[in-house]
Motif scaffolding. Structure first.
Motif, short mmCIF file in Angstrom:
data_model
loop_
_atom_site.label_atom_id
_atom_site.label_comp_id
_atom_site.label_asym_id
_atom_site.label_seq_id
_atom_site.Cartn_x
_atom_site.Cartn_y
_atom_site.Cartn_z
N ILE A 471 -69.50 35.31 11.33
CA ILE A 471 -69.76 36.09 10.12
C ILE A 471 -68.54 36.94 9.77
N GLN A 472 -67.98 37.61 10.75
CA GLN A 472 -66.80 38.46 10.50
C GLN A 472 -65.61 37.62 10.05
N ALA A 473 -65.42 36.47 10.68
CA ALA A 473 -64.29 35.60 10.32
C ALA A 473 -64.42 35.10 8.87
N ASP A 474 -65.64 34.73 8.48
CA ASP A 474 -65.86 34.25 7.11
C ASP A 474 -65.61 35.34 6.08
N ILE A 475 -66.06 36.56 6.37
CA ILE A 475 -65.85 37.67 5.43
C ILE A 475 -64.36 37.95 5.27
N LEU A 476 -63.62 37.94 6.37
CA LEU A 476 -62.18 38.18 6.29
C LEU A 476 -61.49 37.10 5.45
N LEU A 477 -61.94 35.86 5.61
CA LEU A 477 -61.35 34.77 4.83
C LEU A 477 -61.66 34.93 3.34
N ILE A 478 -62.90 35.30 3.02
CA ILE A 478 -63.28 35.50 1.62
C ILE A 478 -62.47 36.64 1.01
N LEU A 479 -62.33 37.74 1.73
CA LEU A 479 -61.55 38.87 1.24
C LEU A 479 -60.08 38.49 1.02
N SER A 480 -59.56 37.64 1.88
CA SER A 480 -58.17 37.20 1.73
C SER A 480 -57.97 36.49 0.40
N VAL A 481 -58.90 35.63 0.05
CA VAL A 481 -58.78 34.89 -1.21
C VAL A 481 -58.98 35.81 -2.41
N LEU A 482 -59.93 36.73 -2.32
CA LEU A 482 -60.22 37.62 -3.45
C LEU A 482 -59.05 38.53 -3.77
N CYS A 483 -58.35 39.02 -2.75
CA CYS A 483 -57.30 40.02 -2.97
C CYS A 483 -55.90 39.44 -3.09
N GLU A 484 -55.75 38.18 -2.80
CA GLU A 484 -54.42 37.59 -2.81
C GLU A 484 -53.83 37.64 -4.22
N ASN A 485 -52.58 38.08 -4.31
CA ASN A 485 -51.81 38.09 -5.57
C ASN A 485 -52.39 39.02 -6.63
N ASP A 486 -53.15 40.03 -6.25
CA ASP A 486 -53.68 40.98 -7.22
C ASP A 486 -53.58 42.39 -6.62
N VAL A 487 -52.67 43.20 -7.15
CA VAL A 487 -52.40 44.52 -6.58
C VAL A 487 -53.60 45.44 -6.74
N HIS A 488 -54.30 45.36 -7.89
CA HIS A 488 -55.45 46.23 -8.12
C HIS A 488 -56.54 45.99 -7.08
N ARG A 489 -56.80 44.73 -6.77
CA ARG A 489 -57.82 44.43 -5.77
C ARG A 489 -57.38 44.88 -4.38
N LYS A 490 -56.09 44.80 -4.12
CA LYS A 490 -55.58 45.29 -2.83
C LYS A 490 -55.77 46.80 -2.71
N GLU A 491 -55.60 47.51 -3.82
CA GLU A 491 -55.85 48.94 -3.80
C GLU A 491 -57.31 49.24 -3.53
N LEU A 492 -58.21 48.45 -4.16
CA LEU A 492 -59.63 48.62 -3.89
C LEU A 492 -59.94 48.37 -2.42
N PHE A 493 -59.31 47.36 -1.87
CA PHE A 493 -59.53 47.02 -0.46
C PHE A 493 -59.05 48.14 0.45
N SER A 494 -57.90 48.76 0.10
CA SER A 494 -57.29 49.73 1.01
C SER A 494 -58.12 50.99 1.20
N CYS A 495 -58.99 51.30 0.25
CA CYS A 495 -59.79 52.54 0.36
C CYS A 495 -60.60 52.56 1.65
N GLU A 496 -61.28 51.46 1.94
CA GLU A 496 -62.10 51.38 3.15
C GLU A 496 -61.64 50.26 4.09
N GLY A 497 -60.98 49.27 3.53
CA GLY A 497 -60.67 48.06 4.28
C GLY A 497 -59.70 48.25 5.42
N ILE A 498 -58.72 49.17 5.26
CA ILE A 498 -57.72 49.35 6.32
C ILE A 498 -58.39 49.83 7.60
N GLY A 499 -59.27 50.81 7.45
CA GLY A 499 -59.96 51.33 8.62
C GLY A 499 -60.85 50.31 9.29
N VAL A 500 -61.42 49.39 8.49
CA VAL A 500 -62.27 48.34 9.06
C VAL A 500 -61.42 47.25 9.70
#
Length: 796
Positions: A471-500
């Motif tokens: 489950i964790q591996a699949d979520i990480l893969l999905i997030l990789s595709v969603l945020c790739e090549n989009d700075v705004h989505r990376k910023e959204l991810f960084s709010c909570e994603g870095i700590g996770v």
């Protein structure tokens, strides 16, 4: 009169052997059988004796000695094979009796009386002799002789059904094209239903005991598939339990056929019937193809439902079936089950059955959704999956049964539902379709997935399990595709994603290759870091501030071959951030190891693996090709077009040396702490890596030019000068390496001298102390010596 005498003689023979044939007489009885068969062509009066003689073969053979079974095996196997050839006799009575005798091979009851001095053969003896004689193959070929004779055909099938319990006999049957012959027999008129039952049972045995591919190959014709379809449609509306069981058996065979793209499932219309049947209860649209069918919610219908969903997943792999799946509303039928489980006690499926079908449907959705992407979007598949995932992590009470294959590991929880929903979402996101990605991000999928990731990580701390890792591996893969090549989505991810994300890099080395999935999880976490963090300064700074570079270097220090290249690539990308070099220079590993020392060790190991020649001190041996691998040196000169990269260029992307060089360009090549003389020797090579690589490429250019034609004098002179520069660079580095080693040797000598002087001074001091102590003892223990000492002091 002669015929009467022959008949009387036959009666005596039959009477004499009424309790079984001795093995020594089987060959002679077979000769009599053949003679009777010839006589029967002229006079039917020999039919009865012939049948009686054949009946004797159904009784147990008898032996006088234990060795008789082996001694007469050739004659007996040939005699039993002759029974198959006697199927050509134009008599229904004879054919039926032959089949009855073959069925009698499997009767283990002993005869009432035995010949004096004889005992019955072992129970499996006749079966073994039938296998040795190839009886099954002859019997399959005899199906053509009884094509229009139902009773005889059923007896032949009954005999083949018994023979098909043996793998050897099944192999002989396949050799005689039994699968296609049996399939074409299915449509014959048979009120008893035995024709379909026996034929399908034989087909099952052939699939289980022989090459599945060969059986499917024999059934691949349009005629065979059409015959299966017609029989299946007839059984589909049957009301008897045996009809439902046969229907499911044929459905499994149809699934095996559908797995082969060469089988005309679509052209025959079979696929359309199966798809319509699979979706009829969810879509509830009238369809003439399944007129008269009614789902009864019995166990057989439950099994059929699962088999139908399974065959949809198989058909989804065939691109030509996409339109058929779309027209028959497969997508809304599968999405129908992506919702909160109903309460137990509903009138159709039990709670456990409904959960099993639900999980099966979501699992099939993973195969169908990428094929029917437009339908998936029009049915709001993303929204349905996200809502369902929200329920999966919610506090609503639910106790998963976990009884099925798809429910494994989900007992008492919603983990199985979460697992397959994320797998379905992953299969769609992996297409990199912009419409799907935008739709997910607009619905807040990034934050929701991070919450689920945190939930799964917390659950894993409570109780480890492979499903939670997946489950964790699949979520990480999905997030990789969603945020790739989009700075705004990376910023959204960084709010909570870095700590996770950071805890995924704190891995115990022992768990990486435990086989549970930690290695895959780590790779997905690294991919997520690359796609969701790198390229966004806010995300990068947050990652570095939370000591992310330290964790990456800790992972790199494990020196796992398949991780080093990825981690080094990430560090190279991070090196554009000025904070990265500072954190790398601060990092310390085990035994106070520095980042520079770690990178140099990785370089040396890589060169060792690539077969780069170095002396015992790490110095260059070949100044003309100082960094060439053993593979490069073995390659012949092959002129290539300008668009094709050479071996020297390809080696850059395949090895980690270019990445290590890039990192040192950021760290610098001077004032690096924690390096030994051997490290400085290697560092000298790293520092001139790009110069050596340019020299390699020019060397390849020169060799290719000379292979094709002779260069003009000016070009040849320039090429020679370029190669000399490369050679001189190598010599310069060797000189620098030698100087480093000599300086180190000189320092070692000076340190050795200093140490020796310290040891010598220590020994001198010890001697003085010893003499002082001896003098003191003499003065205190000898009075005369003390007086002498006092007189000397007075004179002084």
């Amino acid at each position: 009169d002669l015929e009467k005498e022959q008949l009387k003689t036959l009666e005596k023979v039959i009477k004499h052997f009424e309790n079984g044939l001795p093995l020594k007489d089987v060959a002679q009885i077979t000769e009599i059988l053949n003679l009777c068969a010839e006589k029967m062509n002229e006079q039917e009066i020999f039919t009865e004796p012939l049948c009686e003689l054949i009946k004797l073969f159904g009784l147990p053979f008898q032996k006088k000695k234990s060795s008789d079974e082996a001694n007469y095996s050739v004659e007996v196997s040939q005699s039993i094979a002759q029974l198959g050839y006697l199927m050509r006799v134009p008599s229904s009575q004879v054919k039926i009796q032959i089949c009855k005798s073959i069925v009698g091979f499997y009767n283990t009851e002993l005869p009432g009386k035995l010949l004096s001095g004889y005992q019955p053969t072992s129970p499996n003896y006749k079966i073994q002799m039938a296998e040795a004689g190839g009886l099954a193959e002859a019997l399959v070929l005899s199906l053509a002789l009884v094509e229009n004779q139902l009773t005889e055909k059923l007896w032949v099938l009954k005999a083949l059904q018994h023979l098909s319990t043996s793998g050897i006999s099944c192999g002989q049957m396949v050799k005689a094209q039994a699968a296609s012959r049996l399939c074409l027999c299915l449509n014959g008129a048979d009120p008893s239903g035995q024709l379909v039952f026996r034929s399908s049972d034989i087909l099952w045995n052939l699939l289980e005991k022989t090459s599945k591919e060969e059986v499917v190959y024999q059934l691949r014709s349009l005629e065979c598939v059409h015959a299966l379809k017609e029989v299946f449609v007839d059984l589909m509306c049957g009301f008897r339990l045996c009809d439902h069981q046969l229907r499911n058996d044929l459905l499994v065979i149809a699934t095996l056929l559908a797995e082969n793209p060469a089988v005309p499932m679509i052209e025959s219309g079979f696929a359309k019937v199966l798809i319509a049947l699979a979706t009829c209860t969810e879509v509830k649209l009238s369809n003439p193809l399944i007129k008269g069918f009614k789902l009864t919610y019995s166990y057989e219908d439950f099994e059929m439902k699962k088999l139908l969903f399974n065959i949809i997943g198989v058909l989804a792999k065939d691109p030509s079936a996409a339109q058929l799946l779309s027209e028959n509303h497969v997508m809304p039928a599968l999405l129908y089950y992506v919702k909160q489980n109903r309460k137990p006690g509903f009138p159709d499926w039990s709670a456990a059955q409904y959960e099993e079908i639900q999980l099966h449907a979501i699992a099939v959705l993973s195969s169908v959704a990428p094929v029917l992407l437009d339908k998936y979007l029009s049915c709001q598949g993303n929204t349905i999956l996200l809502v369902f995932l929200e329920w999966c992590v919610g506090q609503d009470p639910f106790f998963g049964r976990g009884n099925s294959f798809h429910g494994t590991g989900g007992r008492g929880s919603k983990l199985a539902q979460m697992r397959y929903s994320l797998r379905a979402l992953r299969s769609v996101v992996a297409l990199y379709d912009e419409a799907v990605i935008v739709n997910l991000c607009d619905q807040g999928a990034i934050n929701q997935l991070l919450d689920i990731l945190k939930y799964a990580a917390d659950k894993y701390k409570e109780k480890e399990g492979t499903i939670l890792l997946e489950i964790q591996a699949d979520i990480l893969l999905i997030l990789s595709v969603l945020c790739e090549n989009d700075v705004h989505r990376k910023e959204l991810f960084s709010c909570e994603g870095i700590g996770v994300l950071i805890p995924f890099f704190k891995v115990e080395p022992s768990t990486l290759y435990s086989g549970l999935g930690h290695h895959c999880l780590l790779l997905n976490a690294l991919d997520c870091l690359w796609s969701c963090v790198i390229g966004c300064y806010i995300a990068e700074d947050s990652f570095i501030e939370k000591l992310g570079i330290f964790h990456l270097l800790d992972l790199l220090a494990l020196k796992e071959k398949n991780l080093c290249s990825i981690i080094l690539g990430i560090l190279v990308e991070f090196s554009d951030n000025p904070k990265t070099a500072l954190h790398m220079s601060i990092w310390r590993g085990k035994r106070d190891q520095t980042a520079a020392n770690l990178l140099i060790q990785l370089w040396r190991q890589e060169e060792l693996d690539l077969g780069v020649k170095r002396d015992q001190y790490g110095r260059i041996l070949d100044t003309k090709k100082p960094i060439a691998t053993s593979f490069q040196k073995q390659q012949k000169v092959i002129p290539l077009p300008a668009s094709c990269p050479t071996f020297a260029v390809m080696e850059i992307s395949e090895s980690i040396r270019a990445k290590i060089y890039s990192l040192f360009c950021r760290l610098g090549f001077e004032n690096l702490p924690g390096l030994s003389a051997k490290d400085f020797v290697t560092l000298a090579i790293i520092q001139r890596y790009i110069d050596f690589k340019v020299g390699e490429i020019w060397s390849e250019i020169s060799a290719e030019i000379k292979e094709e034609f002779r260069p003009v004098t000016s070009d040849e002179r320039i090429l020679k000068l370029i190669l000399e520069v490369s050679d001189n660079t190598g010599k310069t580095v060797v000189a620098l390496q030698t100087e480093v080693l000599e300086r180190k040797h000189y320092q070692e000598i000076q340190e050795e001298k200093k140490t020796y002087m310290e040891i010598q001074a220590t020994h001198t001091q010890r001697e003085l102390i010893k003499k002082y102590w001896e003098n003191f003892l003499t003065r205190t223990s000898n009075y005369e010596a003390l007086k002498v000492r006092n007189l000397m002091e007075q004179k002084i």
